[in-house]
Scaffold this motif. Structure first.
Motif, PDB file in Angstrom:
ATOM      1  N   VAL A 185       5.291 -54.191  39.065  1.00 50.18           N
ATOM      2  CA  VAL A 185       5.623 -55.101  40.162  1.00 50.18           C
ATOM      3  C   VAL A 185       5.903 -56.443  39.504  1.00 50.18           C
ATOM      4  O   VAL A 185       4.985 -57.190  39.168  1.00 50.18           O
ATOM      5  CB  VAL A 185       4.475 -55.200  41.193  1.00 50.18           C
ATOM      6  N   PHE A 186       7.181 -56.745  39.299  1.00 51.16           N
ATOM      7  CA  PHE A 186       7.583 -57.871  38.458  1.00 51.16           C
ATOM      8  C   PHE A 186       7.259 -59.229  39.075  1.00 51.16           C
ATOM      9  O   PHE A 186       7.230 -60.231  38.370  1.00 51.16           O
ATOM     10  CB  PHE A 186       9.071 -57.791  38.139  1.00 51.16           C
ATOM     11  N   SER A 187       7.018 -59.265  40.374  1.00 52.37           N
ATOM     12  CA  SER A 187       6.789 -60.528  41.070  1.00 52.37           C
ATOM     13  C   SER A 187       5.325 -60.951  41.082  1.00 52.37           C
ATOM     14  O   SER A 187       4.976 -61.947  41.709  1.00 52.37           O
ATOM     15  CB  SER A 187       7.299 -60.429  42.508  1.00 52.37           C
ATOM     16  N   VAL A 188       4.459 -60.210  40.389  1.00 54.77           N
ATOM     17  CA  VAL A 188       3.060 -60.607  40.260  1.00 54.77           C
ATOM     18  C   VAL A 188       2.641 -60.485  38.793  1.00 54.77           C
ATOM     19  O   VAL A 188       3.224 -59.712  38.030  1.00 54.77           O
ATOM     20  CB  VAL A 188       2.113 -59.762  41.153  1.00 54.77           C
ATOM     21  N   ALA A 189       1.605 -61.243  38.416  1.00 53.04           N
ATOM     22  CA  ALA A 189       1.151 -61.261  37.024  1.00 53.04           C
ATOM     23  C   ALA A 189      -0.256 -60.696  36.897  1.00 53.04           C
ATOM     24  O   ALA A 189      -1.051 -61.157  36.083  1.00 53.04           O
ATOM     25  CB  ALA A 189       1.194 -62.686  36.478  1.00 53.04           C
ATOM     26  N   SER A 190      -0.572 -59.678  37.699  1.00 51.22           N
ATOM     27  CA  SER A 190      -1.942 -59.142  37.729  1.00 51.22           C
ATOM     28  C   SER A 190      -2.008 -57.713  37.211  1.00 51.22           C
ATOM     29  O   SER A 190      -2.672 -56.859  37.794  1.00 51.22           O
ATOM     30  CB  SER A 190      -2.496 -59.204  39.157  1.00 51.22           C
ATOM     31  N   SER A 191      -1.319 -57.434  36.113  1.00 54.10           N
ATOM     32  CA  SER A 191      -1.341 -56.080  35.554  1.00 54.10           C
ATOM     33  C   SER A 191      -2.651 -55.762  34.845  1.00 54.10           C
ATOM     34  O   SER A 191      -2.997 -54.591  34.678  1.00 54.10           O
ATOM     35  CB  SER A 191      -0.170 -55.893  34.588  1.00 54.10           C
ATOM     36  N   ALA A 192      -3.376 -56.778  34.405  1.00 49.87           N
ATOM     37  CA  ALA A 192      -4.656 -56.581  33.708  1.00 49.87           C
ATOM     38  C   ALA A 192      -5.698 -57.515  34.323  1.00 49.87           C
ATOM     39  O   ALA A 192      -5.972 -58.600  33.795  1.00 49.87           O
ATOM     40  CB  ALA A 192      -4.509 -56.845  32.210  1.00 49.87           C
ATOM     41  N   PRO A 193      -6.306 -57.125  35.446  1.00 49.57           N
ATOM     42  CA  PRO A 193      -7.220 -58.041  36.142  1.00 49.57           C
ATOM     43  C   PRO A 193      -8.400 -58.493  35.301  1.00 49.57           C
ATOM     44  O   PRO A 193      -8.892 -59.606  35.466  1.00 49.57           O
ATOM     45  CB  PRO A 193      -7.689 -57.219  37.357  1.00 49.57           C
ATOM     46  N   GLU A 194      -8.855 -57.644  34.358  1.00 48.49           N
ATOM     47  CA  GLU A 194      -9.991 -58.023  33.519  1.00 48.49           C
ATOM     48  C   GLU A 194      -9.679 -59.268  32.694  1.00 48.49           C
ATOM     49  O   GLU A 194     -10.545 -60.129  32.515  1.00 48.49           O
ATOM     50  CB  GLU A 194     -10.367 -56.879  32.571  1.00 48.49           C
ATOM     51  N   MET A 195      -8.447 -59.341  32.200  1.00 46.90           N
ATOM     52  CA  MET A 195      -8.060 -60.498  31.400  1.00 46.90           C
ATOM     53  C   MET A 195      -8.018 -61.765  32.254  1.00 46.90           C
ATOM     54  O   MET A 195      -8.455 -62.840  31.830  1.00 46.90           O
ATOM     55  CB  MET A 195      -6.697 -60.253  30.754  1.00 46.90           C
ATOM     56  N   VAL A 196      -7.483 -61.627  33.463  1.00 49.80           N
ATOM     57  CA  VAL A 196      -7.439 -62.776  34.371  1.00 49.80           C
ATOM     58  C   VAL A 196      -8.859 -63.187  34.758  1.00 49.80           C
ATOM     59  O   VAL A 196      -9.187 -64.375  34.808  1.00 49.80           O
ATOM     60  CB  VAL A 196      -6.613 -62.453  35.634  1.00 49.80           C
ATOM     61  N   MET A 197      -9.699 -62.193  34.986  1.00 57.51           N
ATOM     62  CA  MET A 197     -11.089 -62.477  35.362  1.00 57.51           C
ATOM     63  C   MET A 197     -11.798 -63.343  34.329  1.00 57.51           C
ATOM     64  O   MET A 197     -12.517 -64.277  34.680  1.00 57.51           O
ATOM     65  CB  MET A 197     -11.858 -61.169  35.552  1.00 57.51           C
ATOM     66  N   MET A 198     -11.623 -63.026  33.053  1.00 54.77           N
ATOM     67  CA  MET A 198     -12.312 -63.817  32.029  1.00 54.77           C
ATOM     68  C   MET A 198     -11.833 -65.263  32.043  1.00 54.77           C
ATOM     69  O   MET A 198     -12.637 -66.192  31.886  1.00 54.77           O
ATOM     70  CB  MET A 198     -12.120 -63.199  30.646  1.00 54.77           C
ATOM     71  N   SER A 199     -10.542 -65.471  32.258  1.00 55.91           N
ATOM     72  CA  SER A 199     -10.035 -66.841  32.380  1.00 55.91           C
ATOM     73  C   SER A 199     -10.679 -67.556  33.567  1.00 55.91           C
ATOM     74  O   SER A 199     -11.060 -68.728  33.476  1.00 55.91           O
ATOM     75  CB  SER A 199      -8.513 -66.835  32.544  1.00 55.91           C
ATOM     76  N   LEU A 200     -10.816 -66.851  34.678  1.00 55.17           N
ATOM     77  CA  LEU A 200     -11.417 -67.447  35.866  1.00 55.17           C
ATOM     78  C   LEU A 200     -12.897 -67.734  35.647  1.00 55.17           C
ATOM     79  O   LEU A 200     -13.407 -68.789  36.048  1.00 55.17           O
ATOM     80  CB  LEU A 200     -11.229 -66.523  37.070  1.00 55.17           C
ATOM     81  N   LEU A 201     -13.597 -66.804  35.024  1.00 50.99           N
ATOM     82  CA  LEU A 201     -15.016 -67.008  34.738  1.00 50.99           C
ATOM     83  C   LEU A 201     -15.232 -68.216  33.828  1.00 50.99           C
ATOM     84  O   LEU A 201     -16.170 -68.999  34.027  1.00 50.99           O
ATOM     85  CB  LEU A 201     -15.598 -65.755  34.082  1.00 50.99           C
ATOM     86  N   GLU A 202     -14.365 -68.367  32.844  1.00 47.37           N
ATOM     87  CA  GLU A 202     -14.496 -69.465  31.888  1.00 47.37           C
ATOM     88  C   GLU A 202     -14.187 -70.821  32.519  1.00 47.37           C
ATOM     89  O   GLU A 202     -14.579 -71.858  31.984  1.00 47.37           O
ATOM     90  CB  GLU A 202     -13.574 -69.244  30.690  1.00 47.37           C
ATOM     91  N   ASN A 203     -13.485 -70.815  33.648  1.00 49.53           N
ATOM     92  CA  ASN A 203     -13.054 -72.080  34.258  1.00 49.53           C
ATOM     93  C   ASN A 203     -13.700 -72.353  35.615  1.00 49.53           C
ATOM     94  O   ASN A 203     -13.272 -73.255  36.338  1.00 49.53           O
ATOM     95  CB  ASN A 203     -11.531 -72.086  34.399  1.00 49.53           C
ATOM     96  N   THR A 204     -14.729 -71.559  35.966  1.00 42.89           N
ATOM     97  CA  THR A 204     -15.513 -71.798  37.178  1.00 42.89           C
ATOM     98  C   THR A 204     -16.989 -71.681  36.801  1.00 42.89           C
ATOM     99  O   THR A 204     -17.330 -71.297  35.682  1.00 42.89           O
ATOM    100  CB  THR A 204     -15.172 -70.780  38.288  1.00 42.89           C
ATOM    101  N   THR A 205     -17.878 -71.978  37.737  1.00 39.20           N
ATOM    102  CA  THR A 205     -19.305 -71.981  37.398  1.00 39.20           C
ATOM    103  C   THR A 205     -20.171 -71.107  38.301  1.00 39.20           C
ATOM    104  O   THR A 205     -21.182 -70.572  37.838  1.00 39.20           O
ATOM    105  CB  THR A 205     -19.870 -73.417  37.443  1.00 39.20           C
ATOM    106  N   ASN A 206     -19.810 -70.947  39.561  1.00 39.45           N
ATOM    107  CA  ASN A 206     -20.702 -70.258  40.496  1.00 39.45           C
ATOM    108  C   ASN A 206     -20.062 -69.102  41.256  1.00 39.45           C
ATOM    109  O   ASN A 206     -20.732 -68.118  41.563  1.00 39.45           O
ATOM    110  CB  ASN A 206     -21.260 -71.253  41.529  1.00 39.45           C
TER     111      ASN A 206
END
Length: 330
Positions: free
Chosen positions: A47-68
């Protein structure tokens, strides 16, 4: 009403994947400040219009940039992967950010060519139930003779474990969640109301039979569109429905269309008919009207949490949507 977010990480017209991912990090930070409970990332391939092919990778970025805020997958399509490897990935995230990691799993086969590519060289597929049991086994650091991989631990060995959730819309998925004592996440995509109620009721009843000492838990997800003017709401709705229309075709759109493009594009009679058929897949209206619809959904289906999908065009519009929904819910 407890509200959470499921993000597809859209790539907007005129943007690229880097910008989409950076925006998702910013949106998660805003969601945390607005006290949303969870922020999950979907898994989509081809699905070329989204960038969520590897949610685990996105998750780590989100975890590293949020706190709670709770960060999760909505979800990992488990049959494509080794449960052992998934357990290791999520245990590393949990080790780095204890008590904040959610593993939502599904079993969608995706497109035929995607399925073939993700499963190449596999001579045998492990059934979904076995994989769920494997994950529970690995997350609890159990290694015993009765397991098919005896004396095998998923590392690192840690004192906490990710929260597990089962995604689905069928009674079979509901049964699996109930038997394993796990929360159930169901998408409201315009299905028949009695069908949704039947699946949720089946989950609740089955859960109480198998785990009378525990509380069942249901999350319902749905697309929402709102803004601070009727004109913008209409424009966002047009762009959304064009995106929804086009992703069903083999010729995938390269980006999420802009409001201007969607407004000026010519539509065939068949396309207009399909768009009209899809209207009930999304809740559209003023912030207060959307909140009332979501509250009605909570009552009608007896769910514990609503997971909105803010899949609208434009970074500013997505941020404003989160703010308006949070304010209307306060």
């Amino acid at each position: 009403m407890k509200l959470s977010i499921l993000d597809y990480v859209p790539i907007f017209e005129g943007r690229d994947a880097t910008q989409a991912l950076n925006h998702t990090v910013e949106l998660a930070q805003i969601a945390e400040r607005l006290n949303y409970h969870r922020y999950w990332v979907a898994e989509h391939h081809q699905v070329f219009s989204v960038a969520s092919s590897a949610p685990e990778m996105v998750m780590m970025s989100l975890l590293e940039n949020t706190t709670n805020i709770q960060i999760g997958s909505g979800g990992v399509m488990l049959p494509h992967y080794s449960a052992y490897k998934v357990a290791e990935i999520f245990k590393i995230m949990e080790a780095r950010h204890p008590h904040r990691v959610n593993l939502g799993t599904g079993h969608s086969p995706s497109f035929k060519n995607v399925n073939q590519a993700l499963n190449e060289y596999k001579t045998e597929k492990v059934d979904y139930l076995t994989q769920i049991k494997d994950l529970i086994h690995y997350f609890n650091d159990h290694a015993h003779m009765n397991h098919r991989h005896k004396d095998l631990y998923a590392t690192p060995r840690i004192n906490t474990k990710p929260g597990m959730f089962i995604l689905g819309t069928s009674k079979s998925s509901a049964t699996l969640a109930a038997q394993q004592g796990l929360p159930f996440v169901i998408a409201n995509m315009g299905q028949n109301k009695s069908q949704l109620q039947s699946v949720i009721s089946h989950y609740r009843n089955s859960f109480s039979q198998h785990h009378p000492e525990l509380q069942s838990y249901v999350i319902m997800s749905t697309f929402v569109i709102t803004a601070d003017s009727d004109e913008l709401i209409d424009g966002l709705s047009r762009a959304f429905h064009l995106w929804l229309l086009r992703i069903g075709y083999l010729d995938q759109p390269k980006y999420y269309p802009s409001i201007d493009y969607a407004t000026h594009r010519d539509y065939s009679k068949r396309e207009l008919e399909k768009i009209n058929q899809q209207q009930n897949r999304v809740i559209v209206g003023s912030p207060n009207a959307v909140i009332e619809d979501l509250k009605s959904m909570v009552t009608m289906y007896e769910v514990d949490e609503i997971m909105i999908q803010p899949h609208v065009y434009g970074e500013d519009n997505r941020e404003q949507l989160l703010r308006l929904i949070a304010q209307a819910n306060s």
